[in-house]
Design a protein around this motif. Structure first.
Motif, short mmCIF file in Angstrom:
data_model
loop_
_atom_site.label_atom_id
_atom_site.label_comp_id
_atom_site.label_asym_id
_atom_site.label_seq_id
_atom_site.Cartn_x
_atom_site.Cartn_y
_atom_site.Cartn_z
N UNK A 1 39.90 -76.28 20.10
CA UNK A 1 41.15 -76.50 19.38
C UNK A 1 41.07 -76.02 17.93
N UNK A 2 39.88 -75.63 17.47
CA UNK A 2 39.67 -75.29 16.07
C UNK A 2 40.16 -73.86 15.82
N UNK A 3 41.37 -73.75 15.31
CA UNK A 3 42.02 -72.45 15.13
C UNK A 3 41.25 -71.58 14.13
N UNK A 4 41.09 -70.31 14.48
CA UNK A 4 40.51 -69.34 13.56
C UNK A 4 39.01 -69.35 13.46
N UNK A 5 38.34 -70.27 14.15
CA UNK A 5 36.87 -70.33 14.11
C UNK A 5 36.30 -69.49 15.25
N UNK B 1 25.57 -61.75 20.39
CA UNK B 1 26.23 -61.42 19.13
C UNK B 1 25.57 -60.20 18.51
N UNK B 2 26.38 -59.28 18.04
CA UNK B 2 25.82 -58.17 17.28
C UNK B 2 25.60 -58.63 15.83
N UNK B 3 25.13 -57.70 14.98
CA UNK B 3 24.79 -58.08 13.62
C UNK B 3 26.00 -58.60 12.85
N UNK B 4 27.14 -57.95 13.00
CA UNK B 4 28.34 -58.36 12.29
C UNK B 4 28.78 -59.75 12.72
N UNK B 5 28.75 -60.00 14.04
CA UNK B 5 29.17 -61.30 14.55
C UNK B 5 28.21 -62.41 14.10
N UNK B 6 26.93 -62.10 14.05
CA UNK B 6 25.95 -63.10 13.62
C UNK B 6 26.17 -63.50 12.17
N UNK B 7 26.43 -62.53 11.32
CA UNK B 7 26.68 -62.84 9.92
C UNK B 7 27.98 -63.64 9.75
N UNK C 1 27.14 -67.27 10.62
CA UNK C 1 26.42 -67.96 9.54
C UNK C 1 27.38 -68.28 8.40
N UNK C 2 28.17 -67.31 7.98
CA UNK C 2 29.07 -67.52 6.84
C UNK C 2 30.09 -68.62 7.12
N UNK C 3 30.64 -68.64 8.35
CA UNK C 3 31.65 -69.66 8.67
C UNK C 3 31.05 -71.06 8.59
N UNK C 4 29.79 -71.20 9.00
CA UNK C 4 29.17 -72.53 8.95
C UNK C 4 28.84 -72.94 7.52
#
Length: 352
Positions: A213-217, A254-260, A263-266
């Motif tokens: 339910x967490x929009x945008x995450x 996850x590729x490199x972009x997705x992994x970063x 991390x940033x979102x958390x």
């Protein structure tokens, strides 16, 4: 050790977690022939410049080698003494410990073992709501918190070597994707631990999935949104000090972009909540040069967030996993003393 907003402090000094996972220390310490290996891997952690080790304070079921809790509510004194030894030896080296109290997975018993012990639980995820399972878990937590270390004479709840208790290792409850079951359990057990032990921090041990339910995450595979957990909601209770998330691009594709982005979102969410976040496990398979490049990027992200004077959002990171030279690299994430370039990389972050 205290929580100071989004950071940690020891006395008047900031403390940043920089360490490793070595989950098997207690089980090995319970074997007289392997106890010296515990000393050696702790020595290696010091040589790497680490300050924190995350390890298991559980091992459930008679079928487990060196079981801590072979039967519900019964603890083997020999294995408790082995945990005493780990705490003692870590303290002697100036290392702090994060002690996890149960496993989501079947290794070392896990929630499935608790459910099998109960006459009223039908499946593994009943662990979180079944009265007998919850009662047994609370007893296990009390047994450790109130134990007097046979080497130091110090009660665990008073021992500064223990940085935090973790409610579990990677708890999930897929049978209730609404998240209510896991949330109620986290609230109940964190309050129980805080009542028993107001001196230590409490963490969740979560992987950091977002509720669907967490929009945008961003959940790497979208199905992880149905695992009954949500990073923000799960860490809101006042009785939870440490926000936990893990990083496994090999598992989650996850590729490199997705992994970063992950991390940033958390880290951004931790700053939003105003609590310290620990990247409690991070690992990478493949050639060592690739692993080290990933480690450098991930550690750069957490280090930058931790030193942001405006809104520090990271308390540190613990790689998976530091193994003794004689321990097989069964999961292909192992870091060893002989990996000299990795050691140099880790030491460079100690200075930072």
């Amino acid at each position: 050790m205290t929580r100071d907003g989004a950071g940690l402090r020891v006395g008047d000094r900031p403390y940043r977690v920089f360490g490793c996972n070595t989950y098997y220390l207690m089980a090995w310490a319970a074997d007289p022939n392997l106890r010296r290996h515990v000393d050696e891997v702790l020595d290696t952690a010091v040589q790497f410049g680490l300050n924190t080790v995350r390890t298991w304070a559980f091992n459930d079921g008679e079928d487990q080698w060196n079981a801590l809790q072979p039967r519900p509510g019964e603890h083997d004194e020999r294995v408790l003494e082995a945990l005493d030894y780990v705490v003692w030896q870590a303290g002697r080296r100036g290392l702090r410990l994060i002690l996890a109290l149960v496993n989501h997975w079947d290794d070392y018993g896990g929630r499935r073992r608790y459910a099998a012990w109960s006459s009223t639980a039908k499946r593994a995820d009943d662990f979180y709501r079944d009265a007998a399972c919850r009662r047994c878990y609370r007893h296990h937590a009390r047994t450790l918190v109130e134990r007097t270390n046979s080497y130091t004479g110090r009660v665990y709840r008073d021992d500064p070597t223990i940085l935090a208790w973790e409610l579990g290792n990677e708890p999930r409850c897929a049978r209730d994707p609404s998240g209510l079951t896991l949330q109620y359990w986290l609230e109940e057990m964190s309050a129980h631990l805080k009542e028993l032990d107001p001196n230590h921090l409490v963490g969740t041990g979560l992987e950091g999935f977002w509720g669907k339910w967490r929009e945008g995450r961003y959940n790497p595979p979208r199905w992880l949104g149905g695992q009954g957990s949500d990073f923000l909601w799960n860490h809101q209770p006042d009785t939870i000090d440490l926000m936990s998330f893990h990083v496994y691009p090999d598992h989650w594709h996850m590729d490199e972009k997705a992994t970063m982005r992950w991390i940033r979102e958390h880290l951004d969410a931790a700053a939003e909540l105003g609590k310290p976040a620990v990247m409690g496990e991070f690992g990478k398979r493949g050639p060592r040069a690739l692993r080290e490049r990933c480690f450098r990027k991930w550690l750069d992200a957490t280090t930058s967030a931790a030193t942001d004077t405006e809104h520090p959002a990271a308390a540190g990171a613990l790689f998976w996993a530091l193994y003794h030279d004689d321990y097989p690299d069964y999961d292909r994430f192992g870091v060893y003393r002989r990996h000299e370039s990795t050691v140099d990389l880790l030491r460079s972050y100690t200075a930072r």
